[in-house]
Every structure is written in C-alpha cells, then in structure tokens.
Enzyme design. Structure first.
Site, PDB file in Angstrom:
ATOM      1  N   GLY A   1      -8.377  -6.720  -2.306  1.00 31.99           N
ATOM      2  CA  GLY A   1      -7.034  -6.204  -2.122  1.00 31.99           C
ATOM      3  C   GLY A   1      -7.082  -4.947  -1.282  1.00 31.99           C
ATOM      4  O   GLY A   1      -8.054  -4.697  -0.565  1.00 31.99           O
ATOM      5  N   ARG A   2      -6.039  -4.131  -1.377  1.00 31.09           N
ATOM      6  CA  ARG A   2      -6.015  -2.890  -0.609  1.00 31.09           C
ATOM      7  C   ARG A   2      -6.712  -1.739  -1.313  1.00 31.09           C
ATOM      8  O   ARG A   2      -7.045  -0.729  -0.683  1.00 31.09           O
ATOM      9  CB  ARG A   2      -4.578  -2.513  -0.265  1.00 31.09           C
ATOM     10  CG  ARG A   2      -4.034  -3.389   0.847  1.00 31.09           C
ATOM     11  CD  ARG A   2      -2.723  -2.876   1.400  1.00 31.09           C
ATOM     12  NE  ARG A   2      -1.651  -3.121   0.447  1.00 31.09           N
ATOM     13  CZ  ARG A   2      -0.718  -2.228   0.139  1.00 31.09           C
ATOM     14  NH1 ARG A   2      -0.710  -1.042   0.689  1.00 31.09           N
ATOM     15  NH2 ARG A   2       0.223  -2.533  -0.718  1.00 31.09           N
TER      16      ARG A   2
ATOM     17  N   GLU B   1      -9.971   0.099   0.141  1.00 27.96           N
ATOM     18  CA  GLU B   1      -9.905   0.954   1.332  1.00 27.96           C
ATOM     19  C   GLU B   1      -9.785   2.425   0.971  1.00 27.96           C
ATOM     20  O   GLU B   1     -10.249   3.279   1.720  1.00 27.96           O
ATOM     21  CB  GLU B   1      -8.778   0.517   2.264  1.00 27.96           C
ATOM     22  CG  GLU B   1      -7.392   0.821   1.782  1.00 27.96           C
ATOM     23  CD  GLU B   1      -6.302   0.239   2.656  1.00 27.96           C
ATOM     24  OE1 GLU B   1      -5.234   0.855   2.740  1.00 27.96           O
ATOM     25  OE2 GLU B   1      -6.504  -0.835   3.257  1.00 27.96           O
TER      26      GLU B   1
ATOM     27  N   CYS C   1     -13.713 -10.432  -1.408  1.00 27.97           N
ATOM     28  CA  CYS C   1     -12.675 -10.114  -0.423  1.00 27.97           C
ATOM     29  C   CYS C   1     -12.934  -8.747   0.223  1.00 27.97           C
ATOM     30  O   CYS C   1     -13.907  -8.584   0.929  1.00 27.97           O
ATOM     31  CB  CYS C   1     -11.312 -10.206  -1.096  1.00 27.97           C
ATOM     32  SG  CYS C   1      -9.921 -10.286   0.043  1.00 27.97           S
ATOM     33  N   HIS C   2     -12.079  -7.763  -0.022  1.00 20.99           N
ATOM     34  CA  HIS C   2     -12.253  -6.422   0.543  1.00 20.99           C
ATOM     35  C   HIS C   2     -13.124  -5.522  -0.328  1.00 20.99           C
ATOM     36  O   HIS C   2     -13.410  -4.392   0.053  1.00 20.99           O
ATOM     37  CB  HIS C   2     -10.886  -5.773   0.778  1.00 20.99           C
ATOM     38  CG  HIS C   2     -10.139  -6.347   1.935  1.00 20.99           C
ATOM     39  ND1 HIS C   2      -9.537  -7.584   1.896  1.00 20.99           N
ATOM     40  CD2 HIS C   2      -9.906  -5.852   3.169  1.00 20.99           C
ATOM     41  CE1 HIS C   2      -8.955  -7.829   3.055  1.00 20.99           C
ATOM     42  NE2 HIS C   2      -9.165  -6.803   3.850  1.00 20.99           N
TER      43      HIS C   2
ATOM     44  N   TYR D   1     -14.003 -10.890   2.978  1.00 17.53           N
ATOM     45  CA  TYR D   1     -12.925 -11.317   3.854  1.00 17.53           C
ATOM     46  C   TYR D   1     -13.377 -11.001   5.285  1.00 17.53           C
ATOM     47  O   TYR D   1     -13.972  -9.944   5.527  1.00 17.53           O
ATOM     48  CB  TYR D   1     -11.625 -10.587   3.496  1.00 17.53           C
ATOM     49  CG  TYR D   1     -10.445 -11.150   4.223  1.00 17.53           C
ATOM     50  CD1 TYR D   1      -9.938 -12.401   3.884  1.00 17.53           C
ATOM     51  CD2 TYR D   1      -9.856 -10.467   5.280  1.00 17.53           C
ATOM     52  CE1 TYR D   1      -8.867 -12.951   4.566  1.00 17.53           C
ATOM     53  CE2 TYR D   1      -8.787 -11.011   5.966  1.00 17.53           C
ATOM     54  CZ  TYR D   1      -8.295 -12.251   5.605  1.00 17.53           C
ATOM     55  OH  TYR D   1      -7.246 -12.805   6.293  1.00 17.53           O
TER      56      TYR D   1
END
Length: 191
Positions: A87-88, A91, A117-118, A137
């Site tokens: 997800g975000r 980051e 993923c992330h 990802y």
C-alpha cells in the site's frame, strides 16, 4: 506457535494487512500489528488497490484496521518473524529510523520476513536487500535495484523465496505468498 510482528501505517493495502493478519492467527500464530505514533486499540486507515486494466492500480477506501499492539517500545528480539504489507504506508514508514532498525534486526538474526507489493520499499531503505532476490510491485523494482537487490520475474499471483525472505508482487499472490511464508516458518498444516 510463532510470535509475528506486522509493520503497518495509514493507507496500508487493505487485503495485504487483513488477510495475513487473520490467516496467520487462524493457524495458531500470535500476530502483533503495530504502527509508529499509534497505540494498541488505535486504527489505521486502509486502501484497496485493484487491477482494472489501467496503467497502474486503482485505489479505493478500505476498512479501518485495529492495531493490537503499541509501536513505542517494540522489542524485535521478542518476535520470531516479520510481515511487511504494502500500500502507500511503506513510502513514509521507511523514513522512520526505528522501523528500519526493526527490519535490520530480523535480517541480522536470519528470522523469517514476508513482504508484499510496496512493502519491500522499507526493506530497501533498511539496506537489507544487497545480493537478495526480492519480488514486489513492479514500480518498486528500481528501489530494489539501487540497493543491490534483484527483482525476479514473478507473476502477480506468484511468490518468491530467497532464504528467510518471502516476497510477492501484490495481494493476488496471497495463496502462494502465505504458503511459502508458512513453509519458511516451519508451520505444518494437515488436511
């Protein structure tokens, strides 16, 4: 039974936090979900990332996910394994020195780590991917390469294992990713 730490934050991908959190508990493991700046009982907002034929994933509001442990004072040595959803959240979680220290502990101790993923953005920022193959990802591929890792060619519903590290591109890989992680954990499930 293993004690598993899960690192999450606001706008973690809904499926990537909820499914492993519940599935790992279902098979008998203890899972503690923590978020910097939040305590047990607090919630993080999630986002659902979907693959609808656009150039990248779409994003929709997800559920509110309740944390069951407090980040402050987390002692990584009390855990047998680590899970890093995508997800975000990764980051900005990768900007937190305590998060990176936790990740480094699991790699230095050669404990099982699952990232999806992330999530590998955090692993890259922690500097633990040099010489390792790590799925993610595709947009995270440059992060993995810059820190000396390689991005294997894994289908969106596949997983990759490199020693103690189990990774996958996105939530469609949950069956393969969780199966591989359970194998690395030494979990036996009999039908």
């Amino acid at each position: 039974m293993k004690r598993i730490l899960m690192l999450v934050g606001d706008f973690v991908e809904d499926y990537e936090v909820m499914v492993p959190f519940q599935a790992l508990q279902m098979v008998g493991h203890v899972v503690h979900a923590v978020c910097p700046g939040k305590r047990a009982g607090d919630r993080v907002r999630t986002a659902v990332h979907d693959f609808e034929g656009d150039q990248t994933y779409s994003e929709k509001p997800g559920h509110n996910f309740a944390l069951n442990a407090t980040f402050e004072g987390t002692d990584a040595s009390h855990y047998d394994a680590l899970v890093v959803p995508g997800g975000r959240a990764p980051e900005y979680l990768r900007l937190n020195a305590a998060v990176l220290d936790i990740v480094r502990h699991f790699f230095a101790a050669n404990k099982p780590v699952a990232a999806i993923c992330h999530g590998p953005q955090i692993l890259a920022a922690a500097g633990v991917l040099k010489g390792r193959a790590c799925s993610a990802y595709p947009a995270v591929g440059p992060d993995i390469g810059v820190c000396g890792g390689t991005l294997p060619d894994v289908p969106i519903d596949g997983a990759h294992t490199d020693g103690n590290l189990v990774t996958a591109p996105a939530w469609p890989a949950h069956p393969a990713w969780l199966r591989a992680f359970l194998t690395v954990l030494g979990t036996k499930i009999e039908a």
